[in-house]
Design a protein around this motif. Sequence first.
Motif, short mmCIF file in Angstrom:
data_model
loop_
_atom_site.label_atom_id
_atom_site.label_comp_id
_atom_site.label_asym_id
_atom_site.label_seq_id
_atom_site.Cartn_x
_atom_site.Cartn_y
_atom_site.Cartn_z
N TYR A 247 38.81 -96.64 -36.86
CA TYR A 247 38.53 -96.85 -38.29
C TYR A 247 39.61 -96.15 -39.11
O TYR A 247 40.20 -95.16 -38.65
CB TYR A 247 37.15 -96.25 -38.60
CG TYR A 247 36.58 -96.61 -39.95
CD1 TYR A 247 36.20 -97.92 -40.23
CD2 TYR A 247 36.41 -95.65 -40.94
CE1 TYR A 247 35.66 -98.26 -41.45
CE2 TYR A 247 35.87 -95.98 -42.17
CZ TYR A 247 35.51 -97.29 -42.43
OH TYR A 247 34.98 -97.63 -43.65
N GLU A 250 38.78 -90.81 -40.80
CA GLU A 250 38.15 -89.98 -39.77
C GLU A 250 36.74 -89.57 -40.18
O GLU A 250 35.84 -89.51 -39.34
CB GLU A 250 39.01 -88.73 -39.55
CG GLU A 250 38.39 -87.69 -38.62
CD GLU A 250 38.17 -88.20 -37.21
OE1 GLU A 250 37.27 -87.69 -36.53
OE2 GLU A 250 38.88 -89.13 -36.80
N SER A 269 40.08 -92.52 -35.30
CA SER A 269 40.61 -92.96 -36.59
C SER A 269 42.12 -93.11 -36.53
O SER A 269 42.80 -92.44 -35.77
CB SER A 269 40.23 -91.97 -37.69
OG SER A 269 40.83 -90.70 -37.46
N ASP A 273 44.07 -98.49 -38.78
CA ASP A 273 42.88 -98.96 -38.06
C ASP A 273 43.20 -99.82 -36.84
O ASP A 273 42.47 -100.77 -36.54
CB ASP A 273 41.87 -99.65 -38.99
CG ASP A 273 42.28 -101.02 -39.50
OD1 ASP A 273 42.26 -101.96 -38.73
OD2 ASP A 273 42.62 -101.13 -40.69
#
Length: 530
Positions: A247, A250, A269, A273
Amino acid sequence: MEKGFGPKAPGKRLLRGPKRDRKSITLHVKLEVLRRFEEGQKLTQIAKTLGLATSTVASIRVNREKIKANSQAATPISATQLTRCRGVVMGNMERLLSLWIEDQKQQHLPINTMLIQEKAKSLFETLKREHGESAQTETFGASNGWFARFKVRHNVLLTDEPAVADTEAARRYPDVLRKIIEDGGYTPQQVFNIDETGLFWKRLPERTFVSLEDKAGPGFKASKDHLTLLLGGNAAGDCKLKPLLVYPSENPRALKGCSKPNLPVIWRSNRNDWVTMSIFQEWFTNFFCPAVERHCAENHLPNKALLILDSAPCHPVYLDDLSANVRVEFLPKNTSALIQPMNQGVITTFKAFYLKRTLCQLIQETDGEERPTIREFWRSYNIMTAVDNIAEAWQELKPSTMNAVWKKIWPECVRASSEAEALPQIVGHGGLEGVVEEDVVHLLQSQGEDLSGEGLGMSSPGTGQDNTLATPPELSTRHLAEALSHFDQGLQILSDNDPNRERSLKVCRGVNSVISCYRELYKEKKRAAK
């Protein structure tokens, strides 16, 4: 007298095995070895292809500079054709350029031949200055001929160039894999495949619920919430790996107070991404290998496994050296769409399950009086909810589906009763009459793209998401100090433990020369802070 240092007993001779024939390695073969290393091939793979001992190949790599020098000295002045070994600056430039192209693609930024050639010249000049006098003789013009060869060497495809599937390589590979499996004695429970895929976790089909709520209302615009998943399992279908989720942030606000190790996914993270080489290596070492060990112990199998990967840039070629129990094999280039198991229905079915769960959740939460509106529900739909739906959708895939997708690459392991399950019914299901089938198909097929059409995604300060992603990254003194510390520690380990002192000193000098720009930047920032 210490044992082993005394005089030999008279009349006794040391027993030696039969003398091996020494094989002369030509300069041409040595240059071919170095060329394959520059292309990223593994040591064992080169040795097997060229019929050489792994120790011989390793020795050639260590002595690469001497071999290149001998190659230039051995070229006659009257030669009509010169086959030369590309310089260090050139090799480093092409590696950095290929990473830059991949980064541009991941950010959906346009690239073309002219832009790449200008970037290549810029990188070359920068690296040439960093290498000092030793690189001043190297020249580079970024010609069209060079670019054509560069695309072949690094498998580069521009945004307007369709990937050409290698059907012949895909046809031959099952026989290659079958021999690897037979030689290694692997069972379907010990053979794994994984693949990465993008997911717009907060995007719905176009024209969804148009009759219920005006999608052109204030606050609505196309959703760009995106993440990357790594999904995989074994050929038997009885071991689905815990998904790895990457993602951009974080610590999004939706995960505040949550214990990340206890999430149903492995949370990592990255600002872009997507899975990086370091993230993948950490996943392989800390998650995949232990998962294999547990699975084999539970099923009373030897602790060994075969992992099949495609040649994505984030997959390190040295994974074999990180585990004594896991063998890693790479699919031929441009065959992933044709034979890679995860691409034969697993990922598409997973995304269909995820979309169905999201739509059903939306209907359930908004159906009835005094319930939130669609807009209110969608505003509250955050990454934590998406993680739960990802885990549930992954859990829904049946073992028969995980087994059936190996039919093209390893048909012998597929059980007669195994069939890939049909995609879940989404159109007209449970109050979802507003969903148009064409839009559902379009969404499932384009999950890896940055769609620009209108959707139902909410993007506002009140969405509960981390809105700091637009802030440009900053290389602080703390970042620099931490990075330089890691370099120093790594070089110290090499200096303390490498018996070849000349090699370790050469590496230390080279690394320190390359990162000197960061040391200067750190000093400047410290002076500015004072």
